[in-house]
Design a protein around this motif. Structure first.
Motif, mmCIF file in Angstrom:
data_model
loop_
_atom_site.group_PDB
_atom_site.id
_atom_site.type_symbol
_atom_site.label_atom_id
_atom_site.label_comp_id
_atom_site.label_asym_id
_atom_site.label_seq_id
_atom_site.Cartn_x
_atom_site.Cartn_y
_atom_site.Cartn_z
ATOM 1 N N GLN A 51 40.245 71.181 51.399
ATOM 2 C CA GLN A 51 40.924 70.321 52.371
ATOM 3 C C GLN A 51 42.416 70.612 52.486
ATOM 4 O OE1 GLN A 51 39.254 68.469 54.566
ATOM 5 N NE2 GLN A 51 37.544 69.494 53.546
ATOM 6 N N TYR B 121 35.798 70.744 47.142
ATOM 7 C CA TYR B 121 36.053 70.026 48.393
ATOM 8 C C TYR B 121 37.527 69.651 48.513
ATOM 9 C CZ TYR B 121 36.263 66.213 51.734
ATOM 10 O OH TYR B 121 36.623 65.407 52.784
ATOM 11 N N VAL B 122 38.093 69.108 47.437
ATOM 12 C CA VAL B 122 39.515 68.729 47.464
ATOM 13 C C VAL B 122 40.382 69.950 47.752
ATOM 14 C CG1 VAL B 122 41.435 67.769 46.122
ATOM 15 C CG2 VAL B 122 39.145 66.782 45.903
ATOM 16 N N LEU C 198 44.703 65.224 42.267
ATOM 17 C CA LEU C 198 44.665 64.096 43.184
ATOM 18 C C LEU C 198 44.913 62.787 42.435
ATOM 19 C CD1 LEU C 198 44.127 63.450 46.198
ATOM 20 C CD2 LEU C 198 41.722 63.132 45.599
ATOM 21 N N ASP D 287 42.542 69.807 43.265
ATOM 22 C CA ASP D 287 41.316 69.337 42.624
ATOM 23 C C ASP D 287 41.463 67.851 42.326
ATOM 24 O OD1 ASP D 287 42.877 69.108 40.252
ATOM 25 O OD2 ASP D 287 42.378 71.162 39.678
ATOM 26 N N ARG D 288 40.429 67.258 41.760
ATOM 27 C CA ARG D 288 40.432 65.812 41.531
ATOM 28 C C ARG D 288 41.486 65.392 40.516
ATOM 29 N NH1 ARG D 288 35.378 64.509 39.161
ATOM 30 N NH2 ARG D 288 35.453 66.687 38.519
ATOM 31 N N LEU E 166 35.615 61.548 49.647
ATOM 32 C CA LEU E 166 34.928 61.992 48.438
ATOM 33 C C LEU E 166 34.346 60.799 47.677
ATOM 34 C CD1 LEU E 166 34.186 64.332 46.608
ATOM 35 C CD2 LEU E 166 36.419 64.120 45.498
ATOM 36 N N ASP F 157 35.577 69.189 43.198
ATOM 37 C CA ASP F 157 36.880 69.846 43.086
ATOM 38 C C ASP F 157 37.072 70.869 44.204
ATOM 39 O OD1 ASP F 157 37.873 68.486 40.886
ATOM 40 O OD2 ASP F 157 36.991 69.878 39.447
ATOM 41 N N ILE G 186 41.231 62.098 51.980
ATOM 42 C CA ILE G 186 40.337 62.951 51.194
ATOM 43 C C ILE G 186 39.723 62.176 50.039
ATOM 44 C CG2 ILE G 186 40.193 65.036 49.786
ATOM 45 C CD1 ILE G 186 40.600 65.321 52.915
ATOM 46 N N ASP G 187 40.524 61.355 49.376
ATOM 47 C CA ASP G 187 40.008 60.531 48.287
ATOM 48 C C ASP G 187 38.914 59.595 48.794
ATOM 49 O OD1 ASP G 187 40.377 59.326 45.439
ATOM 50 O OD2 ASP G 187 40.538 57.587 46.775
ATOM 51 N N CYS H 200 45.967 62.528 51.362
ATOM 52 C CA CYS H 200 45.321 62.242 50.079
ATOM 53 C C CYS H 200 44.468 60.975 50.153
ATOM 54 C CB CYS H 200 46.373 62.112 48.978
ATOM 55 S SG CYS H 200 47.160 63.687 48.541
#
Length: 260
Positions: free
Chosen positions: A122, A118-119, A143, A139-140, A100, A116, A96-97, A93
């Motif tokens: 992954q 993209y998250v 996250l 999704d965001r 992005l 969203d 990925i955070d 996380c």
């Protein structure tokens, strides 16, 4: 911009005491700093541009290594496995955070829906390192809720301080010290500045206001995207060129393909 994002991810990952302890007790990054960074970049490049078979092999190699490693809590003496899903999820996380956040704030054209997506996509890379995709944010919003949940567990302990020092002044050959001062420190400084406010508070080092950081990211991203594509694609270890060769002359990594 992914190098800036990758360094941001390392700063963020180091704030989880159990996760960073696992790295410090099992890694040789102090002796081979650049080799460690290249290894991480190669895994990301393989899972991004490589074949499905190559990605699966890379994931299997990571999982195999993790199953052999443990770490110890210096206060309690407890030993725990490096492949603990809780720790793998934090590393995923944070990564990925960071990718992005940095890409978006650098001015890359990305809609909310694409972010969203993209998250969610992954979760495939999360599976490769041993996580159940159903347990990974899709999704965001998920996250963000995950980070809210984990925040009370974060701290800038001795290991995080060592990572901070390493990222600020990585060991390098004496002849490369000027380049480290001019280039690396700017990249690492921007990565640190792009961290969320709670990370700055934990590390105890101030950062510019968010609006100023966004301006720096946007200027940096705009400048880098002015570098001719054919030159950017030459960057080692040439994952992009191999992918283009495999997929045919019509294949190009480009922003207009993001919504496909």
């Amino acid at each position: 911009m992914m190098w800036v994002a990758g360094i941001r991810a390392l700063y963020l990952q180091a704030l989880h005491p159990r996760a960073v302890r696992g790295v410090m007790q099992n890694s040789d990054f102090r002796r081979d700093a650049w080799g460690r960074l290249r290894s991480i970049a190669n895994f990301v490049g393989t899972t991004t541009y490589g074949t499905a078979e190559a990605a699966e092999k890379a994931g299997a190699r990571v999982r195999r290594i993790h199953t052999m490693l443990t770490a110890a809590d210096p206060e309690t003496g407890e030993r725990y496995r490096i492949d603990d899903p809780e720790l793998l999820l934090w590393v995923h996380c944070a990564e990925i955070d960071s990718y992005l956040h940095v890409l978006w704030h650098s001015g890359f054209p990305l809609t909310d829906t694409q972010a969203d997506r993209y998250v969610g996509e992954q979760r495939v890379s999360a599976r490769l390192v041993g996580l159940d995709p159903e347990d990974v944010p899709a999704d965001r919003a998920q996250l963000a809720r995950y980070f809210e949940k984990v925040l009370p567990e974060l701290a800038a302990g001795p290991e995080a301080r060592e990572v901070d020092d390493f990222l600020t002044r990585p060991p390098t050959h004496p002849l490369l010290l000027p380049a480290r001062a001019v280039l690396w420190r700017r990249v690492a400084g921007l990565a640190y500045a792009a961290l969320p406010p709670y990370a700055h508070e934990l590390y105890g080092r101030p950062a510019p206001p968010p609006a100023a950081v966004t301006r720096r990211l946007r200027v940096t991203g705009t400048m880098l995207r002015c570098v001719p594509a054919r030159l950017r694609w030459q960057l080692p270890p040439k994952h992009i060129l191999r992918a283009m060769s495999r997929l045919g002359p019509g294949s190009r990594p480009a922003p207009y393909k993001v919504d496909r």
